[in-house]
Enzyme design. Structure first.
Site, PDB file in Angstrom:
ATOM      1  N   ARG A  31      -3.078   3.447   8.396  1.00  0.00           N
ATOM      2  CA  ARG A  31      -3.452   2.264   7.619  1.00  0.00           C
ATOM      3  C   ARG A  31      -2.367   1.199   7.652  1.00  0.00           C
ATOM      4  NH1 ARG A  31      -4.832   4.614   1.823  1.00  0.00           N
ATOM      5  NH2 ARG A  31      -5.949   2.636   1.673  1.00  0.00           N
ATOM      6  N   TYR A  34      13.651 -33.948 -18.423  1.00  0.00           N
ATOM      7  CA  TYR A  34      12.193 -33.989 -18.414  1.00  0.00           C
ATOM      8  C   TYR A  34      11.660 -34.173 -16.997  1.00  0.00           C
ATOM      9  CZ  TYR A  34      12.461 -39.069 -17.862  1.00  0.00           C
ATOM     10  OH  TYR A  34      12.715 -40.317 -17.376  1.00  0.00           O
ATOM     11  N   SER A  55      16.403 -41.461 -13.320  1.00  0.00           N
ATOM     12  CA  SER A  55      15.125 -40.807 -13.047  1.00  0.00           C
ATOM     13  C   SER A  55      15.024 -40.637 -11.534  1.00  0.00           C
ATOM     14  CB  SER A  55      13.966 -41.653 -13.571  1.00  0.00           C
ATOM     15  OG  SER A  55      12.742 -41.036 -13.245  1.00  0.00           O
ATOM     16  N   LYS A  57       0.838  -1.208   0.000  1.00  0.00           N
ATOM     17  CA  LYS A  57       0.000   0.000   0.000  1.00  0.00           C
ATOM     18  C   LYS A  57       0.869   1.253   0.000  1.00  0.00           C
ATOM     19  CE  LYS A  57      -3.714  -0.502   2.425  1.00  0.00           C
ATOM     20  NZ  LYS A  57      -4.366  -0.772   3.705  1.00  0.00           N
ATOM     21  N   MET A  72      -5.871  -6.827   8.576  1.00  0.00           N
ATOM     22  CA  MET A  72      -5.256  -6.023   9.625  1.00  0.00           C
ATOM     23  C   MET A  72      -6.068  -4.746   9.805  1.00  0.00           C
ATOM     24  SD  MET A  72      -1.263  -6.745   8.913  1.00  0.00           S
ATOM     25  CE  MET A  72      -1.373  -6.131   7.266  1.00  0.00           C
ATOM     26  N   GLY A  93      -8.408  -6.780   4.398  1.00  0.00           N
ATOM     27  CA  GLY A  93      -9.217  -6.693   5.601  1.00  0.00           C
ATOM     28  C   GLY A  93      -8.677  -7.452   6.801  1.00  0.00           C
ATOM     29  N   HIS A 149     -15.779  -7.930   0.928  1.00  0.00           N
ATOM     30  CA  HIS A 149     -14.819  -8.811   1.582  1.00  0.00           C
ATOM     31  C   HIS A 149     -14.959 -10.242   1.089  1.00  0.00           C
ATOM     32  CE1 HIS A 149     -13.537 -11.534   4.861  1.00  0.00           C
ATOM     33  NE2 HIS A 149     -12.530 -10.685   4.945  1.00  0.00           N
ATOM     34  N   CYS A 178      10.451 -38.578 -11.650  1.00  0.00           N
ATOM     35  CA  CYS A 178       9.136 -39.201 -11.753  1.00  0.00           C
ATOM     36  C   CYS A 178       8.385 -39.205 -10.435  1.00  0.00           C
ATOM     37  CB  CYS A 178       9.268 -40.619 -12.297  1.00  0.00           C
ATOM     38  SG  CYS A 178      10.253 -41.691 -11.247  1.00  0.00           S
ATOM     39  N   ARG A 205      -3.094  -1.176  -6.598  1.00  0.00           N
ATOM     40  CA  ARG A 205      -2.174  -2.323  -6.617  1.00  0.00           C
ATOM     41  C   ARG A 205      -2.520  -3.160  -7.836  1.00  0.00           C
ATOM     42  NH1 ARG A 205      -5.383  -4.875  -1.648  1.00  0.00           N
ATOM     43  NH2 ARG A 205      -7.294  -5.023  -2.806  1.00  0.00           N
TER      44      ARG A 205
HETATM   45  P1  ADP Z   1      -7.637  -2.379   3.694  1.00  0.00           P
HETATM   46  O1  ADP Z   1      -6.208  -2.687   3.502  1.00  0.00           O
HETATM   47  O2  ADP Z   1      -8.326  -3.300   4.607  1.00  0.00           O
HETATM   48  O3  ADP Z   1      -8.342  -2.135   2.397  1.00  0.00           O
HETATM   49  P2  ADP Z   1      -7.354   0.459   3.981  1.00  0.00           P
HETATM   50  O4  ADP Z   1      -6.121   0.942   4.644  1.00  0.00           O
HETATM   51  O5  ADP Z   1      -7.327   0.495   2.512  1.00  0.00           O
HETATM   52  O6  ADP Z   1      -7.684  -0.987   4.513  1.00  0.00           O
HETATM   53  O7  ADP Z   1      -8.529   1.337   4.564  1.00  0.00           O
HETATM   54  C1  ADP Z   1      -9.882   0.979   4.586  1.00  0.00           C
HETATM   55  C2  ADP Z   1     -10.704   2.079   4.027  1.00  0.00           C
HETATM   56  O8  ADP Z   1     -10.460   3.324   4.624  1.00  0.00           O
HETATM   57  C3  ADP Z   1     -10.402   2.251   2.571  1.00  0.00           C
HETATM   58  O9  ADP Z   1     -11.409   1.644   1.818  1.00  0.00           O
HETATM   59  C4  ADP Z   1     -10.310   3.699   2.323  1.00  0.00           C
HETATM   60  O10 ADP Z   1     -11.293   4.126   1.412  1.00  0.00           O
HETATM   61  C5  ADP Z   1     -10.523   4.363   3.661  1.00  0.00           C
HETATM   62  N1  ADP Z   1      -9.438   5.294   3.793  1.00  0.00           N
HETATM   63  C6  ADP Z   1      -8.145   4.989   3.850  1.00  0.00           C
HETATM   64  N2  ADP Z   1      -7.381   6.094   3.860  1.00  0.00           N
HETATM   65  C7  ADP Z   1      -8.223   7.127   3.792  1.00  0.00           C
HETATM   66  C8  ADP Z   1      -8.046   8.550   3.735  1.00  0.00           C
HETATM   67  N3  ADP Z   1      -6.839   9.094   3.741  1.00  0.00           N
HETATM   68  N4  ADP Z   1      -9.133   9.315   3.667  1.00  0.00           N
HETATM   69  C9  ADP Z   1     -10.360   8.744   3.645  1.00  0.00           C
HETATM   70  N5  ADP Z   1     -10.600   7.436   3.682  1.00  0.00           N
HETATM   71  C10 ADP Z   1      -9.546   6.632   3.764  1.00  0.00           C
HETATM   72 MG    MG Z   2      -7.759  -0.919   1.019  1.00  0.00          MG
END
Ligand code: ADP
Ligand code: MG
Ligand code: MG
Length: 885
Positions: free
Chosen positions: A91, A856, A768, A22, A102, A100, A445, A836, A332
């Site tokens: 984040r 092979y 083999s 991320k 962490m 989802g 999710h 094999c 990503r």
């Molecule tokens: P995950 O890895 O579980 O997707 P994220 O870190 O992407 O968690 O965060 C979850 C949600 O929080 C995201 O869907 C995102 O839209 C929202 N979010 C993250 N950063 C920001 C931000 N800077 N401003 C507003 N919303 C945010």
């Molecule tokens: Mg996300």
């Protein structure tokens, strides 16, 4: 001093190890000049240090403060400023995406003072108080483990009292007071008001979330190493919940289910990002945004095109529109279904973005295996119960369960049915054949996780009314109860009552040569990549096959011969009696009579297999298992004899058999009288088998065929064993006229054979590797005994990343393989070398074997296409794209 914090303008995508996927990709987008709110990332190294010492590394928060001041300067806003506060998102995000699993905490920086500033600046007190209550809730749950229900209960009550327009500012303000009481009661002190303290606590909580139970489970499932740690990204908040001209969404640059081109995603107006990912509210399809806010829509599609060109692959993004202004929050290389992986790889070649060599690395053998699974036979399907969104393809049949515990406890196949899933449902999703939800889109999710795990998933079937308490769901007036069987189609989204029969997949039919690729986008893509793999690969692919039918199937799937034809099954069934006679023979005449009776049967077996593989090599292994495997088991005979004796009857033949079984009993049969050892102590046995091969070959040649058998001696440890068998074999072969030269080679499946391969090669036309036995004898454990006993613990404790029976242990067993190849070829440069064992069908192992210089691999017929693909990947270098794992 170690640098623990990187501003977005300092990093880039190549630093995902340090910044997490991320953080690295946010930095990359910042570099590309895309609209990303300013921020910085705390490294995975800081997380590892934190987890090791249970405290933040020295200087970490000073560094965080310095970077925070830069963000404040750029935005001209300060964290904690009561008039115009900066708010932060904190984040999580490691090297590999764990959707989802962490924690993320939004709206850091709100407190009793700043909430007023936010209300004034936004002109929307309702929004400000709603944000504050969100913070207390998320912070309470994430940092202090306050159960979500404690807050949800109060929220539900306020919502119910408020009516359809939702709570107003005053009601939300009162809710914040209630939340603070809940917080204090649960945690034991007040909600922390100091914004910097909130930030530090949030960062620590994200570090700790690396070891949350569900994250650990997910990593084990996905083979992600447990010691990488997570990065923590801290960035300015933007708000999608500021009214109808704001919103948030998730989008893919192509359809992640089918690969179909075109921008694709979900949008939710007046909402914060977590509402979308959680799938708790029903989203609208992305094209709706074009109607709501054409400018942002256009900007978004431009950005997605830029990202796809830049990453040269399907990307997914999270974005937020704040009062008509678009912000990018994440991107990503996106996860995709197996079908989409092949289709997109071929499309990107057509679009000139990647080469065919690169395309080979955009797919995996496991994905190809999934495409070979059967699909529902629609002609035999009843009317669907309901249709949802086909989110992860497959044809899953199972009984309905409504929670994770029941799914995990079930003995048969189950379908997990939930309104939506959250990370706590992970054990259930792993245990189930498929997942069905009533809410959420392709980016919910359930959808994301199911696709990642290759589970079938239908989501957003909103006609479903789920009543988990009563253990049933209804669609209109139809009721389906827990334990009822249903079938779900993850491609079409249809849900059927009962068991729908399945039929072969189009890819399987194509691979079997039953249909041509034209007209089917997916099959065309598979054909394209597999043909390229065949064109570039240096490693041959043979099959393990013991019957003419298997041989034909393998040949249809592209096998260039048989690498292992086991002869033991030819001694079973009605022929077992002849083997008994051989074992019980008291003199050479009796023994020869038994062998003479076996000879024509063996010859007929070989004629059939050589015909099926005409023109291609067929490696026939002389008898390998201990002979007593062909006699009834000891306990059975003992009981039979005892019963007869108790009844005063004569146990007769059983008594003779029992005596033989007792005589031949071994404590460790795997290490006993088997393989080449049998050939040396049971006179005539191998000679009979060699004669059968030779006579079958002569017959095929007379009939105008092109038979190419090879004779393989198992379990050799010393060159003299092989020399003795070979001399005997060659004497037999010399006596059969009208046959081509038949090579005699050996398996290398004991450490001693590998260590003395230079000597052994003097007597062997080919090697083999029997990597099953070589793994067992190198590690000194028997597969049958250990897989059920301590392997689970070893995998859990990280002694193994993966079972050495699944993927060859390159360090240990692999070292023996390399040594044997090298020394064998010194003695005999033209030595053919194959493998094999079951590893011959494992993509990771195939990469190793290619690198070790084998000629092979040989694997089960169904894995032949997978091995062809993996062999092509081995030649073109690199592995599959790690981002999309
Ligand atoms: P995950 O890895 O579980 O997707 P994220 O870190 O992407 O968690 O965060 C979850 C949600 O929080 C995201 O869907 C995102 O839209 C929202 N979010 C993250 N950063 C920001 C931000 N800077 N401003 C507003 N919303 C945010
Ligand atoms: Mg996300
Ligand atoms: Mg073996």
């Amino acid at each position: 001093m170690t640098k623990y914090v990187y501003d977005f303008i300092e990093g880039d995508r190549s630093r995902a190890d340090l910044l997490g996927g991320k953080g690295a990709n946010l930095a990359e987008m910042t570099r590309l000049g895309l609209p990303v709110p300013p921020g910085f990332t705390v490294t995975t190294e800081a997380c590892r240090a934190y987890l090791a010492d249970q405290r933040p590394p020295v200087g970490l928060f000073d560094e965080v403060n310095a970077h925070l001041r830069e963000v404040e300067a750029r935005l001209d806003r300060r964290l904690g400023d009561p008039h115009d506060p900066l708010l932060l998102a904190v984040r999580s995000g490691g090297r590999y995406s764990m959707p989802g699993m962490m924690e993320t905490i939004l709206d850091i920086g709100l407190n009793d003072a700043t909430v007023a500033g936010l209300a004034a600046q936004s002109g929307d007190p309702r929004f400000a108080w709603d944000s504050y209550r969100r913070l207390i809730q998320m912070f309470g749950r994430t940092v202090y483990g306050v159960p979500a229900e404690e807050f949800e209960r109060e929220l539900t009550a306020v919502r119910a009292a408020a009516g359809p327009a939702g709570p107003d500012a005053a009601q939300l303000r009162a809710l914040v007071e209630t939340y603070k009481k809940v917080f204090a009661a649960q945690v034991g002190h007040d909600f922390p008001q100091a914004p910097h303290e909130q930030l530090y606590l949030a960062i620590r909580a994200v570090f700790e979330s690396w070891n949350a139970e569900r994250a650990v489970l997910y990593r084990r499932q996905e083979h992600i190493p447990g010691d990488l740690g997570t990065a923590v990204t801290v960035m300015a908040m933007v708000f999608g919940n500021l009214g109808p001209d704001s919103g948030t969404g998730v989008a893919f640059t192509r359809d992640p289910a089918t690969g179909q081109p075109g921008v694709y995603g979900d949008y939710l107006a007046d909402a914060q990002g977590e509402d979308v990912v959680a799938g708790v509210r029903n989203t609208v399809a992305l094209p709706e945004l074009e109607r709501i806010d054409p400018t942002s829509y256009r900007r978004l599609t431009e950005i997605m095109a830029t990202l796809e060109r830049h990453y040269r692959d399907l990307c997914d993004v999270e974005f937020t529109v704040e009062r008509g202004r678009l912000w990018m929050l994440q991107t990503r290389v996106g996860k995709r279904t197996p079908a989409a992986a092949f289709v997109i790889a071929a499309q990107l070649v057509d679009e000139g973005l990647i080469t065919l060599d690169e395309a080979l690395h955009r797919v995996t053998g496991a994905q190809l295996a999934q495409l070979m699974f059967p699909a529902f036979d629609l002609a035999a399907a009843p009317a669907p119960l309901v249709t949802g969104v086909g989110a992860s393809p497959g044809a899953a049949v199972g009984t309905v369960v409504f929670d994770s515990v029941a799914a995990a406890a079930a003995t048969g196949p189950v379908i997990l049915v939930r309104p939506e899933t959250n990370p706590d449902d992970l054990p259930g999703m792993i245990a189930a054949q498929g997942v069905l939800t009533s809410r959420g889109g392709k980016t919910s999710h359930a959808a994301v996780v199911a696709r990642g795990m290759g589970r079938t998933c239908v989501c957003g079937a909103d006609a479903l009314r789920i009543d988990a308490e009563r253990g049933e769901f209804t669609v209109g007036d139809r009721v389906v109860r827990a334990g009822d069987r249903i079938s779900i189609d993850g491609t079409t989204g249809r849900v059927y009552p009962g068991r729908v029969p399945t039929r072969p997949s189009p890819v399987a039919r194509y691979l079997a040569g039953e249909v041509t690729p034209e007209g089917d986008r997916l099959v065309t893509a598979v054909d394209r990549l597999l043909s390229h793999a065949d064109a570039v690969r240096r490693l041959g692919v043979r099959a393990n096959a013991d019957t003419p039918e298997d041989a034909r199937r393998a040949r249809g799937l592209g096998a260039a011969g048989i690498g292992l034809c086991r002869t033991e099954h030819m001694f079973l069934g009605p022929r077992r009696e002849l083997v008994e006679r051989l074992i019980l023979a008291e003199d050479p005449a009796e023994r020869d009579a038994a062998l003479d009776a076996l000879l024509p049967l063996q010859r007929a077996d070989f004629v059939g297999i050589l015909a099926a593989m005409d023109g291609l090599p067929v490696t026939i292994r002389l008898l390998d298992p201990p002979l007593h495997e062909f006699l009834p088991p000891l306990h059975e005979l003992t009981a039979r004899v005892a019963r007869a004796e108790a009844l005063g009857e004569d146990p007769g033949h059983d008594a003779t058999l029992l005596a033989a079984v007792r005589r031949m009993h071994e404590t460790n049969p795997m290490l006993g009288l088997r393989g080449v050892r049998l050939g040396l102590v049971v006179p005539g046995l191998f000679a009979m088998q060699v004669r059968a091969v030779a006579e079958a070959t002569a017959q095929r040649a007379r009939d105008g065929g092109d038979p190419r058998p090879e004779i393989m001696v198992p379990l050799v440890g010393d060159v003299r064993e092989l020399a003795a068998v070979r001399a005997e074999a060659q004497a037999v072969l010399a006596g059969v006229p009208g046959i081509p030269p038949i090579p005699v080679g050996t398996m290398i499946e004991t450490p001693r054979a590998a260590l003395t391969a230079g000597e052994i090669a003097a007597e062997a036309h080919f090697f083999s590797f029997g990597t099953n036995d070589l793994t067992q004898t190198t590690w000194a454990f028997s597969r049958d005994d250990v897989e059920g006993s301590f392997f689970g613990t070893y995998l859990e404790r990280g002694v193994f990343g993966v079972s050495p029976f699944e993927t060859v242990d390159a360090k240990g067993v692999g070292r023996l393989v390399r040594l044997a190849v090298a020394e064998g070829r010194v003695t005999r440069p033209e030595l053919t070398v194959g493998v094999c064992g079951e590893h011959g069908g494992d993509p990771d192992s195939i990469g190793f074997f290619a690198d070790a210089g084998l000629d092979y691999v040989s694997c089960s017929p169904y894995r032949v296409p997978i091995a062809r693909l993996a062999a092509g990947q081995a030649t073109t270098g690199g592995g599959a794209v790690p981002d999309s794992r």
